[in-house]
Scaffold this motif. Sequence first.
Motif, PDB file in Angstrom:
ATOM      1  N   UNK A 112     117.521  19.884 144.737  1.00 27.90           N
ATOM      2  CA  UNK A 112     118.354  19.201 145.725  1.00 27.90           C
ATOM      3  C   UNK A 112     118.987  17.975 145.071  1.00 27.90           C
ATOM      4  N   UNK A 113     120.150  17.584 145.585  1.00 29.38           N
ATOM      5  CA  UNK A 113     120.820  16.399 145.052  1.00 29.38           C
ATOM      6  C   UNK A 113     121.289  15.511 146.195  1.00 29.38           C
ATOM      7  N   UNK A 114     121.546  14.275 145.810  1.00 26.07           N
ATOM      8  CA  UNK A 114     122.053  13.291 146.758  1.00 26.07           C
ATOM      9  C   UNK A 114     122.945  12.325 145.972  1.00 26.07           C
ATOM     10  N   UNK A 168     112.641  15.200 150.780  1.00 27.28           N
ATOM     11  CA  UNK A 168     113.249  16.454 151.202  1.00 27.28           C
ATOM     12  C   UNK A 168     112.948  17.617 150.259  1.00 27.28           C
ATOM     13  N   UNK A 169     112.702  17.308 148.985  1.00 29.11           N
ATOM     14  CA  UNK A 169     112.487  18.361 147.992  1.00 29.11           C
ATOM     15  C   UNK A 169     111.030  18.824 147.894  1.00 29.11           C
ATOM     16  N   UNK A 170     110.101  17.894 147.824  1.00 28.57           N
ATOM     17  CA  UNK A 170     108.701  18.239 147.518  1.00 28.57           C
ATOM     18  C   UNK A 170     108.086  19.267 148.476  1.00 28.57           C
ATOM     19  N   UNK A 171     108.278  19.162 149.782  1.00 27.73           N
ATOM     20  CA  UNK A 171     107.672  20.173 150.658  1.00 27.73           C
ATOM     21  C   UNK A 171     108.250  21.574 150.454  1.00 27.73           C
ATOM     22  N   UNK A 182     109.516  22.778 147.305  1.00 27.68           N
ATOM     23  CA  UNK A 182     109.597  23.202 145.898  1.00 27.68           C
ATOM     24  C   UNK A 182     108.946  24.554 145.643  1.00 27.68           C
ATOM     25  N   UNK A 183     107.939  24.923 146.425  1.00 27.57           N
ATOM     26  CA  UNK A 183     107.257  26.209 146.240  1.00 27.57           C
ATOM     27  C   UNK A 183     108.152  27.387 146.645  1.00 27.57           C
ATOM     28  N   UNK A 184     109.267  27.115 147.321  1.00 25.47           N
ATOM     29  CA  UNK A 184     110.222  28.169 147.678  1.00 25.47           C
ATOM     30  C   UNK A 184     111.001  28.655 146.444  1.00 25.47           C
ATOM     31  N   UNK A 185     110.981  27.871 145.377  1.00 25.29           N
ATOM     32  CA  UNK A 185     111.653  28.264 144.142  1.00 25.29           C
ATOM     33  C   UNK A 185     110.734  29.246 143.432  1.00 25.29           C
ATOM     34  N   UNK A 186     111.116  30.524 143.458  1.00 25.06           N
ATOM     35  CA  UNK A 186     110.218  31.604 143.036  1.00 25.06           C
ATOM     36  C   UNK A 186     110.143  31.809 141.532  1.00 25.06           C
ATOM     37  N   UNK A 187     111.145  31.423 140.797  1.00 22.54           N
ATOM     38  CA  UNK A 187     111.197  31.752 139.376  1.00 22.54           C
ATOM     39  C   UNK A 187     111.082  30.508 138.491  1.00 22.54           C
ATOM     40  N   UNK A 188     110.236  29.563 138.913  1.00 22.00           N
ATOM     41  CA  UNK A 188     110.095  28.331 138.128  1.00 22.00           C
ATOM     42  C   UNK A 188     109.361  28.624 136.821  1.00 22.00           C
ATOM     43  N   UNK A 196     116.507  16.259 142.263  1.00 20.82           N
ATOM     44  CA  UNK A 196     115.079  16.578 142.192  1.00 20.82           C
ATOM     45  C   UNK A 196     115.024  18.079 141.945  1.00 20.82           C
ATOM     46  N   UNK A 197     114.402  18.520 140.815  1.00 17.09           N
ATOM     47  CA  UNK A 197     114.545  19.918 140.409  1.00 17.09           C
ATOM     48  C   UNK A 197     113.316  20.471 139.705  1.00 17.09           C
ATOM     49  N   UNK A 198     113.343  21.786 139.568  1.00 16.14           N
ATOM     50  CA  UNK A 198     112.414  22.533 138.735  1.00 16.14           C
ATOM     51  C   UNK A 198     113.239  23.372 137.767  1.00 16.14           C
ATOM     52  N   UNK A 199     112.697  23.616 136.554  1.00 14.20           N
ATOM     53  CA  UNK A 199     113.355  24.518 135.625  1.00 14.20           C
ATOM     54  C   UNK A 199     113.025  25.956 136.023  1.00 14.20           C
TER      55      UNK A 199
END
Length: 158
Positions: free
Chosen positions: A16-18, A33-36, A38-44, A73-76
Amino acid sequence: MEPRIETLAEKKLIGKKITMSLTDNRTGELWKGFMPRRKEIQNSMGPELYSMNVYGPLYFESFSPSNPFEKWAELEVTNFNTVPDEMETYTLPAGLYAVFHYKGSGTDTGIFDYIYSSWLPNSDYLLDNRPHFEVLGEKYKNGSPDSEEEIWIPIRLK
């Protein structure tokens, strides 16, 4: 404090960005807004979090704390095949970085004063126009004086 100099390969990130400025710091809002979700990102590719700033090309030339920039706020991830609703993709370009190991609560901006006012002008490098980011790994503890992270500053030879 001397950084290690590293050539970063291109990375795919989802998060997410702001848009914010240093005077209108909305970092807490972004991460809340991102941390809750982040687990929705399936291919981290791992648990490391990326806190990334994308500045305009003239951001540092006419610096003002009220200049806007994008904060992410991101995951690779391995690919962009599945992107959760209300999240976006970002391809971090490959390039040379100065990587600083930082230990502290994160509220002390002295490390950035050192990097931009002391280390960079006295180094063999110039600031490059690519994203700046922090990698928040397993030793990162938000707000703790024992917290550790890596600060990645984009550079190029003078």
